[in-house]
Design a protein around this motif. Structure first.
Motif, PDB file in Angstrom:
ATOM      1  N   GLY A  43       0.859  -1.198  -0.010  1.00  0.00           N
ATOM      2  CA  GLY A  43       0.126  -0.011  -0.010  1.00  0.00           C
ATOM      3  C   GLY A  43       0.892   1.473  -0.180  1.00  0.00           C
ATOM      4  N   ASN A  44       1.907   1.238   0.905  1.00  0.00           N
ATOM      5  CA  ASN A  44       2.475   2.472   1.011  1.00  0.00           C
ATOM      6  C   ASN A  44       3.353   2.797  -0.348  1.00  0.00           C
ATOM      7  N   TYR A  45       3.962   1.550  -0.962  1.00  0.00           N
ATOM      8  CA  TYR A  45       4.562   1.587  -2.345  1.00  0.00           C
ATOM      9  C   TYR A  45       3.618   2.303  -3.562  1.00  0.00           C
ATOM     10  N   CYS A  46       2.235   1.700  -3.528  1.00  0.00           N
ATOM     11  CA  CYS A  46       1.583   2.349  -4.470  1.00  0.00           C
ATOM     12  C   CYS A  46       1.014   3.904  -4.352  1.00  0.00           C
ATOM     13  N   ARG A  47       0.900   4.159  -2.866  1.00  0.00           N
ATOM     14  CA  ARG A  47       0.540   5.565  -2.633  1.00  0.00           C
ATOM     15  C   ARG A  47       1.528   6.389  -2.861  1.00  0.00           C
ATOM     16  N   THR A  48       3.011   5.826  -2.528  1.00  0.00           N
ATOM     17  CA  THR A  48       4.190   7.043  -2.663  1.00  0.00           C
ATOM     18  C   THR A  48       4.374   7.201  -4.190  1.00  0.00           C
ATOM     19  N   LEU A  49       4.102   6.091  -4.915  1.00  0.00           N
ATOM     20  CA  LEU A  49       4.575   6.101  -6.478  1.00  0.00           C
ATOM     21  C   LEU A  49       3.509   7.069  -7.080  1.00  0.00           C
ATOM     22  N   VAL A  50       2.307   6.748  -6.985  1.00  0.00           N
ATOM     23  CA  VAL A  50       1.199   7.852  -7.618  1.00  0.00           C
ATOM     24  C   VAL A  50       1.302   9.064  -7.044  1.00  0.00           C
ATOM     25  N   ARG A  51       1.445   9.463  -5.743  1.00  0.00           N
ATOM     26  CA  ARG A  51       1.523  10.678  -5.302  1.00  0.00           C
ATOM     27  C   ARG A  51       2.697  11.434  -6.289  1.00  0.00           C
ATOM     28  N   ASP A  52       3.774  10.784  -6.210  1.00  0.00           N
ATOM     29  CA  ASP A  52       5.318  11.289  -6.841  1.00  0.00           C
ATOM     30  C   ASP A  52       4.663  11.501  -8.490  1.00  0.00           C
ATOM     31  N   LEU A  53       4.074  10.451  -8.779  1.00  0.00           N
ATOM     32  CA  LEU A  53       4.057  10.652 -10.474  1.00  0.00           C
ATOM     33  C   LEU A  53       3.124  11.975 -10.653  1.00  0.00           C
ATOM     34  N   ALA A  54       2.374  12.019  -9.964  1.00  0.00           N
ATOM     35  CA  ALA A  54       1.278  13.204 -10.171  1.00  0.00           C
ATOM     36  C   ALA A  54       2.019  14.414 -10.189  1.00  0.00           C
ATOM     37  N   ARG A  55       3.353  14.656  -9.498  1.00  0.00           N
ATOM     38  CA  ARG A  55       3.985  15.781  -9.422  1.00  0.00           C
ATOM     39  C   ARG A  55       4.947  15.806 -10.502  1.00  0.00           C
ATOM     40  N   VAL A  61      13.564  -0.829 -10.850  1.00  0.00           N
ATOM     41  CA  VAL A  61      13.443   0.598 -10.322  1.00  0.00           C
ATOM     42  C   VAL A  61      13.166   0.504  -8.969  1.00  0.00           C
ATOM     43  N   TYR A  62      14.083   0.726  -8.061  1.00  0.00           N
ATOM     44  CA  TYR A  62      14.016   0.554  -6.522  1.00  0.00           C
ATOM     45  C   TYR A  62      12.774   1.261  -6.317  1.00  0.00           C
ATOM     46  N   GLN A  63      12.122   0.646  -5.079  1.00  0.00           N
ATOM     47  CA  GLN A  63      10.929   1.272  -4.261  1.00  0.00           C
ATOM     48  C   GLN A  63      11.292   2.564  -3.894  1.00  0.00           C
ATOM     49  N   SER A  64      10.333   3.585  -3.947  1.00  0.00           N
ATOM     50  CA  SER A  64      10.391   4.705  -3.282  1.00  0.00           C
ATOM     51  C   SER A  64      10.121   4.669  -2.104  1.00  0.00           C
ATOM     52  N   CYS A  65      10.720   5.358  -1.180  1.00  0.00           N
ATOM     53  CA  CYS A  65      10.240   5.544   0.292  1.00  0.00           C
ATOM     54  C   CYS A  65       9.840   6.863   0.767  1.00  0.00           C
ATOM     55  N   SER A  66       8.500   6.845   1.433  1.00  0.00           N
ATOM     56  CA  SER A  66       8.158   8.185   1.925  1.00  0.00           C
ATOM     57  C   SER A  66       8.999   8.581   3.019  1.00  0.00           C
ATOM     58  N   PRO A  67       9.448  10.033   2.994  1.00  0.00           N
ATOM     59  CA  PRO A  67      10.211  10.545   4.211  1.00  0.00           C
ATOM     60  C   PRO A  67       9.429  10.824   5.379  1.00  0.00           C
ATOM     61  N   ARG A 125      19.502   8.157  -0.697  1.00  0.00           N
ATOM     62  CA  ARG A 125      18.879   9.291  -1.498  1.00  0.00           C
ATOM     63  C   ARG A 125      18.407   8.809  -2.839  1.00  0.00           C
ATOM     64  N   ARG A 126      19.084   7.693  -3.344  1.00  0.00           N
ATOM     65  CA  ARG A 126      18.574   7.356  -4.705  1.00  0.00           C
ATOM     66  C   ARG A 126      17.055   6.869  -4.555  1.00  0.00           C
ATOM     67  N   PHE A 127      16.657   6.571  -3.571  1.00  0.00           N
ATOM     68  CA  PHE A 127      15.262   6.016  -3.387  1.00  0.00           C
ATOM     69  C   PHE A 127      14.230   7.244  -2.918  1.00  0.00           C
ATOM     70  N   GLU A 128      14.751   8.256  -3.047  1.00  0.00           N
ATOM     71  CA  GLU A 128      13.853   9.519  -2.833  1.00  0.00           C
ATOM     72  C   GLU A 128      12.759   9.537  -4.218  1.00  0.00           C
ATOM     73  N   GLY A 129      11.451   9.805  -3.740  1.00  0.00           N
ATOM     74  CA  GLY A 129      10.452   9.612  -4.463  1.00  0.00           C
ATOM     75  C   GLY A 129      10.298  10.257  -5.733  1.00  0.00           C
ATOM     76  N   THR A 130      10.505  11.493  -6.232  1.00  0.00           N
ATOM     77  CA  THR A 130      10.402  12.023  -7.628  1.00  0.00           C
ATOM     78  C   THR A 130      11.487  11.239  -8.586  1.00  0.00           C
ATOM     79  N   ASP A 131      12.656  10.958  -7.862  1.00  0.00           N
ATOM     80  CA  ASP A 131      13.586  10.193  -8.916  1.00  0.00           C
ATOM     81  C   ASP A 131      13.022   8.814  -9.152  1.00  0.00           C
ATOM     82  N   VAL A 132      12.492   8.040  -8.570  1.00  0.00           N
ATOM     83  CA  VAL A 132      11.812   6.845  -8.606  1.00  0.00           C
ATOM     84  C   VAL A 132      10.671   7.165  -9.619  1.00  0.00           C
ATOM     85  N   ALA A 133      10.002   8.139  -9.599  1.00  0.00           N
ATOM     86  CA  ALA A 133       8.544   8.386 -10.144  1.00  0.00           C
ATOM     87  C   ALA A 133       9.036   8.945 -11.629  1.00  0.00           C
TER      88      ALA A 133
END
Length: 379
Positions: A21-33, A178-184, A360-368
């Motif tokens: 669930g965290n993976y999905c929410r974080t990725l979609v939120r960052d994609l929207a940006r 593509v590594y999993q992004s991590c919410s801060p 830092r390589r797992f920060e959301g916008t980079d993964v998105a």
């Protein structure tokens, strides 16, 4: 203006509080940006799920939830995701569909809609002993069916990519790592009053090491209990996660070793409480025998914790070279590694600093942005 419409399997977004669930929410939120203004992200889910999870993503003109129509009975709504959903995707003009948690609807390839699937792990095939035999058969069938439908496959680690190639019998040129992004969310500071409240609530008056994840056999927290016997008596062990029957074994073994007062198994811990535990712990231990990635390691590093994890899967990819790694059967090795990471140990702060640089390589916008590049290549 012609819109680019992307569909997502959003079931886990509205139902799962952790992990997938965290993976999905974080990725979609960052994609929207990061997507352009003419892109629309549509989240297909069989029901509204939990309000507290669904509302973590704010609906806008660019981002909206989509529910099935005419599927009132709950069992039928689950079947909607398996195949009939493709009719809704066609109706809505979806050009690409992303199965965020290892599944794609049957028949999507025939529609001409491009598809991407994220596969998190194949533990059910690599270690079927941790699953019910019927579940293994179902998950394996879904995996092979998804490989037939997918245009591109995202693996969340190189270890998972290798598993997909070996166990799925496919070429690596269809797979992107593509590594999993991590919410801060666990990097935020905690207040003294918050610390006092959590310590009082869970009976934690002194020093402790921490582990986070479902308390099940594969996660192997019993190794940390055994390691505790080789650590100073003032050090306690705290494990946070959903309980299973394996937790009963952990409790019994702790009692047998005379460690009951030093072992704390916590369930139903909120994010704010977990943030306090991350910040108050002295070290993080993750002795899991097999993982697809290991997001708790990154959360711990964001919180300023040094980490000891187990060898044998992908945890070195998640933590980097400045974490420590031991065999998942070596309790004395785990104790020795933890001893080198407790507060006041030489080099501890430098390890933490370098680990923070690594994650830092797992920060959301980079993964998105990496995921968006895959979409653009397919479109």
């Amino acid at each position: 203006m012609t819109k680019t419409t992307i569909g997502f399997d959003a079931k886990r977004i509205v139902r799962n509080a952790t992990g997938l669930g965290n993976y999905c929410r974080t990725l979609v939120r960052d994609l929207a940006r990061v997507v352009d203004d003419d892109w629309q992200l549509r989240l297909y889910t069989p029901d509204a799920g939990r309000d507290d999870l669904r509302l973590q993503l704010t609906e806008t003109e660019r981002l909206c939830y989509v529910y099935p129509h005419g599927w009132q009975l709950k069992p039928l709504r689950s079947l909607w995701r398996v195949g009939p959903i493709v009719n809704d995707l066609l109706r809505d003009g979806v050009q690409l569909y992303h199965g965020l948690t290892g599944e794609l609807p049957i028949g999507i390839r025939r529609t001409g809609i491009r598809s991407v699937v994220t596969i998190h792990d194949l533990i059910f095939m690599r270690h079927p002993e941790y699953y019910h035999a019927t579940d293994v058969k179902i998950y394996t069938w879904k995996f092979r069916q998804t490989l037939r439908e997918a245009d591109r496959i995202i693996a969340i680690s190189e270890r998972t990519r290798q598993d997909i190639m070996e166990l799925g019998g496919i070429s690596g040129d269809r797979i992107d790592v593509v590594y999993q992004s991590c919410s801060p969310r666990f990097a935020a500071d905690v207040s003294p009053s918050g610390v006092a409240k959590v310590r009082h609530q869970y009976g934690l008056s002194g020093r402790f090491i921490l582990s986070v994840g479902t308390i099940e056999e594969r996660k192997n927290v019993l190794l940390a209990v055994k390691a505790l016997a080789h650590l100073p008596e003032e050090i306690h062990f705290v494990a946070v996660g959903r309980s299973t029957k394996y937790a009963e074994r952990v409790v019994k073994e702790a009692a047998r070793m005379g460690l009951s007062q030093r072992v704390h198994l916590l369930h139903g811990v909120s994010d704010s409480e977990l943030n306090v535990l991350y910040h108050e712990a002295e070290a993080f231990v993750y002795p899991s025998r097999y993982e697809g990635f290991g997001i708790p390691i990154i959360e711990a590093i964001h919180s300023g914790l040094p980490v000891v994890a187990a060898t044998g899967s992908c945890l070195e990819e998640a933590g980097g070279s400045d974490c420590m790694y031991v065999s998942p059967d070596d309790s004395q090795g785990l104790a020795a590694a933890v001893g080198l990471l407790l507060r006041g140990a030489p080099g501890r702060e430098e390890r933490i600093r370098r680990s923070r640089d690594y994650v830092r390589r797992f920060e959301g916008t980079d993964v998105a942005s990496q995921v968006l590049s895959i979409y653009q290549q397919l479109l």
